[in-house]
Design a protein around this motif. Structure first.
Motif, mmCIF file in Angstrom:
data_model
loop_
_atom_site.group_PDB
_atom_site.id
_atom_site.type_symbol
_atom_site.label_atom_id
_atom_site.label_comp_id
_atom_site.label_asym_id
_atom_site.label_seq_id
_atom_site.Cartn_x
_atom_site.Cartn_y
_atom_site.Cartn_z
ATOM 1 N N ARG A 182 0.842 -1.197 0.000
ATOM 2 C CA ARG A 182 0.000 0.000 0.000
ATOM 3 C C ARG A 182 0.878 1.249 0.000
ATOM 4 N NH1 ARG A 182 -2.308 0.733 4.518
ATOM 5 N NH2 ARG A 182 -1.047 -0.779 5.663
ATOM 6 N N ASP A 183 0.369 2.313 -0.583
ATOM 7 C CA ASP A 183 1.129 3.564 -0.598
ATOM 8 C C ASP A 183 1.563 3.960 0.802
ATOM 9 O OD1 ASP A 183 0.628 3.617 -3.299
ATOM 10 O OD2 ASP A 183 -0.429 5.538 -3.305
ATOM 11 N N GLU A 184 0.665 3.779 1.780
ATOM 12 C CA GLU A 184 0.946 4.214 3.136
ATOM 13 C C GLU A 184 2.131 3.468 3.740
ATOM 14 O OE1 GLU A 184 -3.275 5.057 2.118
ATOM 15 O OE2 GLU A 184 -1.963 3.282 1.971
ATOM 16 N N GLU A 185 2.239 2.171 3.464
ATOM 17 C CA GLU A 185 3.339 1.440 4.083
ATOM 18 C C GLU A 185 4.673 1.751 3.398
ATOM 19 O OE1 GLU A 185 3.372 -2.953 3.607
ATOM 20 O OE2 GLU A 185 1.552 -2.654 2.415
ATOM 21 N N ILE A 186 4.640 1.997 2.100
ATOM 22 C CA ILE A 186 5.875 2.426 1.426
ATOM 23 C C ILE A 186 6.322 3.774 1.970
ATOM 24 C CG2 ILE A 186 6.890 3.116 -0.773
ATOM 25 C CD1 ILE A 186 5.078 1.082 -2.139
#
Length: 434
Positions: free
Chosen positions: A111-115
């Motif tokens: 997910r964008d958030e974890e990257i």
């Protein structure tokens, strides 16, 4: 989940002599059920594996096998780097003392958030599985003024014989097919904020024979050479070759990690043939391992809750069942459960049982074995399951039916008499459950 397979009978012996890493008396303060981890065994397994691999190669520990802090600290002290595939695993790695710059962040979908979270924490090394994943990483890194390095994970076109769990040669979420990269190499080239610096070739898992391991690494290197030549025309320079691992270990049965000492000379010869300059600053070769490093370091200690007869069969009900061990076996991601059960103290009753062994869950699927040979047991007796340091508690169905979690206790068999360190379960520390 499918019903467990019929168990082969298992013989019981005294756990204090053959299974538990320290005498049972030293675990008197540990509540059951409990996973008992021996950091001395982690050190031994790590040293043996390191000695079985060529010098100038790196070793990553896959946190998915077991993210317990004491094991992580031990592995970090032994020189391993962390391979993570979630925000929780990254937090565990950093808490154990690894620098963010040592982390390899993998996984087939992010997910964008974890990257973004990983980049903010300082991670700059990722494995990517598709052109979209390269674009995604470049976009998010660019938003933060960073440049990330990435390994292109490859799903080779054919599986390699001898694999315990095939990770390539089949339709998969992991990696880009070799034929795809060869046909469209420009799509797998560098982006403004994501530089492709190597290949990630993880062929299989749980291999115990040196010949099988050499076979998969040989195939990986041949694939790497063909891909490297094609990608070089699009500006990609191979600086890192991650050959994965697949180093096996016994699971929930007696035994030791396989002797892989013959692997080192075989790999040195192979690398000399396939990786020009690897001894003198050429591409860095790295490996990954999870179960081989920690599998034999863990024992599950659990009490007998009930013993009875039903339709002519002995039934033993334990504190632990598929909620504490073997949840992934029902998904066919591990061998069928069928654990070895060993009495943890000298039996007080004479005789022997050939028993169906079940856990406490309110479902007939909660069965570990259907023909286990055990000493005569009574409620309150203790049994142990050896070699469950990998894919044990953190790979189980702990949320199912809401039973209490096992304790986790750390011992060091190289320091007899040292009191065990009892800790909050890893799953709580990682925020998996409250």
């Amino acid at each position: 989940m499918s019903a467990p397979a019929e168990a082969e009978p298992r013989s019981a012996t005294r756990a204090g002599e053959t299974v538990l890493p320290v005498p049972l008396e030293e675990l008197a303060g540990v509540p059951t059920p409990a996973y008992v981890y021996d950091v001395a065994e982690v050190r031994r397994s790590q040293a043996q594996l390191r000695a079985s691999l060529p010098e100038r190669t790196g070793l990553y520990y896959s946190l998915k096998a077991n993210p317990h802090p004491a094991l992580l600290r031990t592995l970090r002290a032994g020189g391993a780097r962390p391979e993570v595939c979630s925000t929780g695993e990254l937090a565990a790695a950093l808490e154990a003392g690894w620098a963010a710059g040592e982390v390899l962040y993998t996984g087939p979908g992010k997910r964008d958030e974890e990257i973004a979270d990983a980049l903010v924490r300082g991670v700059r090394f990722f494995s990517v599985d598709s052109p979209h994943a390269i674009e995604q990483l470049s976009r998010i890194a660019g938003e933060r003024g960073a440049v990330a390095r990435c390994l292109l994970r490859i799903n080779d076109d054919e599986p390699v014989p001898g694999q315990g769990l095939a990770m390539t040669g089949v339709a998969s979420q992991f990696g880009a097919d070799t034929s795809w990269v060869l046909a469209e190499p420009a799509r797998f080239a560098n982006r403004p904020h994501a530089r492709v610096v190597g290949l990630h070739l993880y062929m299989g898992s749980n291999l115990c024979e040196v010949d099988d391991l050499v076979g998969q690494f040989t195939r990986s290197l041949r694939t790497a050479r063909s891909l490297g030549d094609v990608l070089a025309a699009h500006g990609v320079r191979i600086e890192v070759l991650d050959l994965g691992g697949g180093f096996g270990a016994p699971f929930a049965k007696a035994g030791k990690v396989p002797d892989l000492r013959a692997l080192r000379p075989a790999l040195e010869t192979l690398f000399d043939e396939q990786i020009p300059g690897w001894r003198d600053g050429g591409p860095e070769v790295v490996f990954e391992s999870g179960r081989h490093l920690v599998g034999t370091a863990g024992t599950l200690l659990t009490a007998v809750l009930d013993v009875k007869r039903s339709h002519g069969k002995d039934i033993v009900v334990l504190e632990s069942g598929i909620n504490h061990l073997g949840g992934m076996a029902g998904m066919r991601r591990l061998p069928p459960l069928n654990p070895a059960l060993v009495a943890a103290q000298e039996p007080l009753l004479e005789g022997e049982l050939t028993a169906l062994v079940a856990g406490p869950l309110c479902t007939p699927l909660d069965t570990w074995a259907r023909g286990a040979r055990l000493p005569a047991l009574r409620p309150g007796d203790l049994v142990a399951v050896p070699n469950v340091g990998a894919y044990g508690l953190s790979a189980s169905l702990v949320a199912f039916l809401g039973h209490p979690l096992p304790a986790e206790a750390v011992v060091d068999s190289d320091r007899p008499g040292t009191p065990p360190e009892i800790s909050r379960t890893t799953l709580i520390r990682q925020g998996v459950i409250d």
